[in-house]
Design an enzyme around this catalytic site. Structure first.
Site, PDB file in Angstrom:
ATOM      1  N   HIS A 124       0.795  -1.292   0.096  1.00 48.08           N
ATOM      2  CA  HIS A 124       0.016  -0.116  -0.023  1.00 48.08           C
ATOM      3  C   HIS A 124       0.915   1.255  -0.021  1.00 48.08           C
ATOM      4  O   HIS A 124       0.419   2.491  -0.185  1.00 48.08           O
ATOM      5  CB  HIS A 124      -0.953  -0.029   1.240  1.00 48.08           C
ATOM      6  CG  HIS A 124      -2.170  -0.794   1.165  1.00 48.08           C
ATOM      7  ND1 HIS A 124      -2.071  -2.321   1.369  1.00 48.08           N
ATOM      8  CD2 HIS A 124      -3.266  -0.464   0.841  1.00 48.08           C
ATOM      9  CE1 HIS A 124      -3.098  -2.886   0.839  1.00 48.08           C
ATOM     10  NE2 HIS A 124      -4.132  -1.792   0.395  1.00 48.08           N
ATOM     11  N   GLY A 125       2.007   1.329   0.286  1.00 57.06           N
ATOM     12  CA  GLY A 125       2.891   2.246   0.388  1.00 57.06           C
ATOM     13  C   GLY A 125       4.266   2.121   0.790  1.00 57.06           C
ATOM     14  O   GLY A 125       4.304   1.112   1.726  1.00 57.06           O
TER      15      GLY A 125
END
Lengths: 479, 575
Positions: A329-330
């Site tokens: 996600h990041g």
């Protein structure tokens, strides 16, 4: 280009639809889609669109290599080709998304001073690399036939409905539809309805909820300046608003993607199934971002051995998979922490908690799951570890903050109907209405007609709200 | 590709999922029903009469088919057990299904009509251009194409922005949308918040910090060269004014003759990147008194002491740069929320007076003009606007009066000014509150005061070139622009020459709050230069020398003193 924008809705999409439906043959239609998809991507990434094409070509070629090796029944050559594909895909993702993160952390841990690369992330890279990975692995497993036409392969990778914001569509899902598909009247009507619902979710609900969240915690640019002083109730309420915000934002984009696909004759799998109806964390992950969790299950968990190598190995596999899921996600520690948080919860549930929950009334599991999920969203939201710490302390009044404060009360009351509507709409309202409406003929027709009116109203209101170009947060910049 | 098309679809395995299973069940039920019943024609209103079943008896009320061998569903692929209720529901739905296609057609047509209709309208409609009154900015223009702008993404961004900005009727629709979204909740306590509201920690000023007092010393510096290509030159040599000026350290000659002079090449031009405008800092708005003529929209203020300290340190650097011959002052103007905060929110935000004092505590040899108490004593007068984020010209007058005391310059009383007014001033708050109609219903009145002595004004561009004669008051300004009546705008460097012969030259480094101060100095200084730190492109070091500044005033809203981006800008233009 983004979906929730007047330019896309009223210029790009109608133009694309017009030319698509004016085209007769599948070949022409595929070409139209491909051209429009490349324009769509090049609009936001005039430079990296070339990389997308080159990258697709590489994967196309490795796919052919795998196919050839399989035909010759040489598994080792096939495996080599697969390894090449995996290295290219993960390498590209790693360089563009994670190189800065790794460099920074190496500098912090070791006495080295590597220059930190500041590469701007090409949009959608997390999605299309996973899609090509799924293709390569499925080719190797013999689950799909190798695509021999580069145009069609590029269409699969770059198709604009799912390129920028998911869902992660596997090649096996649409491989036959690339060659044979038709848009029935039902497809058209349902597709439009889906698109409009997605737009409404994003523009009317998600964007408005973002101002509520920023009111509680402060904006990301300000470093979440308000989290040090938010009241305890405000912190929890803010986290709940984050939960609703992210649900409506992500599921709204997925709806637009699925609706667009439907209009063109593609049938993508559902990505969200009313996640806040969950009664355990395990259940939550069967309803949230289904394309991602199933991707990790099929392409990481099962190859690692899944549950076939004993309990200890299964626990390890679960933790690895969830750490990676979070990390996807990041490029930031809080995302990995988020993944590990859920990994631990899932482990606990698998080992003993689920059985205990079955014996208790369903509401208990429901409340427990929602509570844990909301806390999880807090971890997800604060990409700054210092602010995250302050958030947790605020939850328990350890910042010297009051339990309740006038500002958060004011924010709550001036958005209370919005939040009530958001909570209501996160439940399967449509099915309830359907069940109720089928009782007699008149209510059925009324419900159907109201549906059309509501569609039009959502579209018009969303368009009016989109005139304000300053409040349109784009959460996918990290993807 | 052709062989794939030739291949029959039956050879590729059909994708199985939940949807396909349900569809199969429905198909089976369909066939089952068709075998059992022949739907008879019926007139409207009369419910369908089910035909008799195999045994010659009327069909049972129960919706589940009795479990008989003939009725058992055919074995085969994808058979699922459908519950009684669901099958009943499906049976009812079969009856209405003939109209499903109609509804689908209507739905698709309505959506397509909206999409294509509005899309076409937006393509061919005449676009709006120019100034948006309520947002105080110009609409985006269609970007010009260049390879660089395309590859940087600016071209495509610009097109999208243009497309949205210039839609005809945009403001009306935005305001209508906001009226609808206002129903997202209700207001409590007569206070509403707009924008990104955030509460900062309330810091307290420590008693130990001693206030560093600075005294003003009256110096007159020498000027070096002038930059204009105009014939008019001003050259003042130090012999004309007596008092203590002891060599300012510059060795360049003063030109006492008329004629063209050279521009100093030491002026460095700076290109500044996009900077947060005041509107973005003042993003948090409190509105009180809605529905009454006293409705007031106030910008909130949150300031961290360490940032104020940094601001003070930048000013100290300026003082070091100009040396003892030039006086440096700071005037941080409080915002209206310092004086008009509703009681239920008192003490919830940073204390503005403490923030001003905090700056003062960190200044060294710079005179801190603390106007807070002065303004507070006049707070029942019209010193702040209700619909704009600025102070009023009256509030600026009182602040200027305090400054003149500290600077030891003459000051003209308000009665000597000519008072004029512009009605219907609905200011920037209307846009910041997303078109709160109360502010339009009860707007402000813009009063301005014109000095009575003789003066002339020239405006230079931001590189201090190309002067043009003009006026101090742009009296035709109206609507949201009323506040720009004084000086017209912020992008130019203004030069005011007055008949006050005291040899003092003032440079005001300011943001928009400083504009309102300028008319009141017309009776106090011989020359005034007005410089906006956000837009000026010349370095201040040479600028001060060139124009012979004797006094430098940093006059801006306190929000700028506590915003890093603005402090950076002030520091950057120093060189």
């Amino acid at each position: 280009m983004v979906f929730a924008d007047l330019f896309f809705i009223y210029l790009f999409m109608p133009l694309c639809l017009l030319i698509y439906f004016l085209s007769g043959s599948i070949k022409a239609r595929n070409t139209v889609l491909l051209v429009f998809s490349l324009i769509f991507y090049a609009w936001g990434e005039p430079v990296w669109v070339l990389m997308l094409i080159a990258y697709s070509f590489l994967n196309f070629k490795t796919g052919m290599l795998i196919g050839r090796a399989r035909k010759k029944h040489s598994p080792r050559a096939a495996k080599r080709a697969l390894m090449l594909a995996v290295i290219v895909d993960i390498g590209v993702l790693g360089i563009f998304k994670y190189s800065g993160f790794f460099a920074e952390n190496l500098n912090a841990l070791l006495p080295v001073s590597i220059p930190v690369p500041r590469i701007r992330l090409p949009i959608g890279i997390s999605f299309y690399t996973f899609q090509t990975l799924s293709y390569s692995i499925d080719c190797y497993r013999g689950k799909v036939k190798v695509q021999r036409d580069f145009g069609k392969f590029l269409l699969y990778v770059s198709m604009f409905p799912q390129l920028v914001a998911g869902p992660i569509v596997r090649y096996s899902t649409i491989s036959s539809e690339i060659d044979r598909r038709n848009t029935s009247l039902k497809d058209l009507s349902d597709g439009f309805t889906r698109i409009i619902c997605g737009i409404g979710k994003k523009v009317i609900i998600a964007n408005s909820l973002s101002t509520v969240v920023n009111g509680c915690f402060g904006t990301r640019e300000s470093g979440y300046a308000g989290v040090g002083n938010v009241s305890a109730l405000g912190a929890f309420f803010g986290a709940a608003s984050v939960a609703l915000w992210y649900y409506f934002d992500f599921s709204g984009y997925s709806d637009i993607a699925i609706g667009l696909g439907r209009v063109f004759g593609f049938h993508f799998d559902e990505n969200f199934k009313y996640p806040y109806l969950c009664d355990s964390i395990t259940d939550f992950w069967r309803r949230w971002h289904i394309s991602l969790s199933s991707w990790f299950r099929d392409y990481v968990y099962i190859p690692l051995g899944g549950n076939r190598k004993g309990l200890a190995r299964q626990c390890l596999n679960i933790m690895i998979v969830w750490a990676l899921t979070g990390f996807w996600h990041g490029a930031s520690w809080n995302f990995m922490l988020w993944g590990i948080y859920f990994g631990v919860m899932l482990l606990i549930e698998k080992l003993f908690l689920l059985e205990k929950l079955k014996k208790l009334p369903k509401a208990v599991g429901h409340i427990y799951a929602l509570f844990m999920v909301i806390i999880g969203w807090g971890i997800f939201h604060f990409d700054n570890l210092h602010a995250l710490g302050l958030f947790f302390r605020a939850l328990v009044c350890a910042n010297g903050n009051p339990v309740s404060s006038v500002i958060t009360r004011s924010i709550l009351f001036s958005n209370i109907f919005l939040i009530a509507a958001a909570v209501l709409l996160s439940l399967p309202v449509r099915q309830w209405i359907r069940k109720f409406a089928v009782k007699n003929e008149k209510s059925y027709y009324v419900a159907k007609s109201m549906g059309i009116v509501v569609n039009a109203a959502i579209l018009i209101l969303s368009s009016m709200m989109l005139l304000n170009n300053t409040n349109n947060p784009f959460l996918y910049f990290r993807f | 590709m052709s062989d794939q098309i030739k291949r029959n679809s039956r050879n590729t395995p059909r994708r199985r999922n939940f949807q396909s299973d349900v569809q199969d069940c429905l198909n089976i039920l369909d066939r089952h029903h068709e075998e059992m019943h022949v739907p008879e024609k019926r007139s409207a209103g009369r419910p369908a009469r089910k035909p008799l079943n195999r045994n010659g008896q009327p069909p049972r009320r129960k919706t589940a088919a009795p479990e008989r061998p003939e009725n058992r569903r055919p074995a085969g692929r994808n058979v699922c057990r459908v519950s009684a209720e669901v099958s009943g529901m499906k049976r009812k739905k079969q009856q209405y299904r003939k109209y499903n296609k109609v509804f689908q057609a209507v739905n698709a047509s309505v959506c397509a009509l909206l999409l294509f209709g509005i899309g076409l309208f937006l393509l061919i409609a005449k676009r709006q251009h120019g100034f948006i009154d309520s947002e105080n900015r110009n609409r985006a223009e269609f970007p010009s194409f260049s390879v660089g702008s395309y590859f940087s993404g600016d071209y495509t961004d610009g097109i999208v922005r243009y497309y949205t900005d210039t839609i005809p009727g945009r403001e009306k629709m935005r305001s209508a949308a906001n009226r609808i979204t206002a129903h997202f909740g209700f207001q409590k306590d007569d206070v509403s918040f707009y924008g990104n509201t955030v509460q900062l920690e309330k810091e307290t000023l420590s008693e130990d910090d001693s206030a560093v007092t600075s005294k003003v010393t009256v110096y007159i510096a020498t000027r070096t060269t002038t930059t204009t290509t105009d014939t008019e030159t001003t050259s003042v040599s130090s012999e004309d004014q007596s008092s203590e000026s002891s060599g300012s350290g510059t060795s360049s000659t003063t030109s006492a003759t008329t004629g063209e002079t050279t521009t100093t090449t030491a002026m460095t031009t700076k290109v500044r990147t996009q900077m947060a405008d005041e509107g973005e800092i003042l993003n948090n708005i409190i509105v009180s008194g809605r529905g009454t003529p006293n409705v007031r929209a106030m910008p909130m203020f949150g300031g961290r002491f360490d940032i104020g300290k940094r601001y003070a340190e930048v000013l100290n650097k300026y003082k070091e740069m100009v040396g003892p011959t030039v006086n440096v002052y700071n005037l941080s103007a409080p915002l209206s929320s310092a004086f008009y905060m509703p009681s239920n929110l008192a003490n919830k935000f940073s204390d503005q007076h403490d923030c001003i004092k905090n700056i003062g505590n960190n200044l060294k040899d710079v005179i801190n003009v603390d106007v807070f108490d002065t303004l507070e004593s006049h707070k029942d007068e019209y010193i702040y606007y209700r619909t704009d984020h600025h102070w009023s010209t009256l509030g600026a007058y009182y602040a200027a009066q305090k400054f003149a005391e500290e600077a030891a310059v003459p000051f003209a009383d308000l009665s000597t000014y000519e008072k004029k007014q512009t009605d219907n001033f609905c200011g920037t708050m209307y846009g910041y509150t997303k078109y709160l109609e109360d502010l339009k219903t009860y707007p402000d009145t813009y009063y301005y005061y014109k000095p009575s002595n003789q003066y002339s004004v020239r405006y230079f561009n931001d590189s201090f070139q190309k002067p043009q004669e003009s006026t101090l008051f742009f009296e035709w300004a109206k609507g949201v622009n009323c506040y720009s009546t004084v000086l017209g705008g912020d992008k130019n460097i203004a030069e005011i020459t007055t008949d006050v012969g005291n040899g003092r030259t003032l440079v005001i480094i300011k943001n928009s709050y400083g504009n309102a101060l300028v008319p009141y100095f017309v009776g106090s200084f011989e020359k005034i230069y007005v410089v906006d730190f956000r837009y000026v492109k010349v370095g201040m070091k040479d600028f001060f020398k060139q124009i012979g500044a004797t006094d430098v005033l940093f006059g801006m809203a306190i929000s700028s003193c506590y915003t890093n981006q603005h402090i950076n800008a002030i520091e950057e233009i120093m060189k």
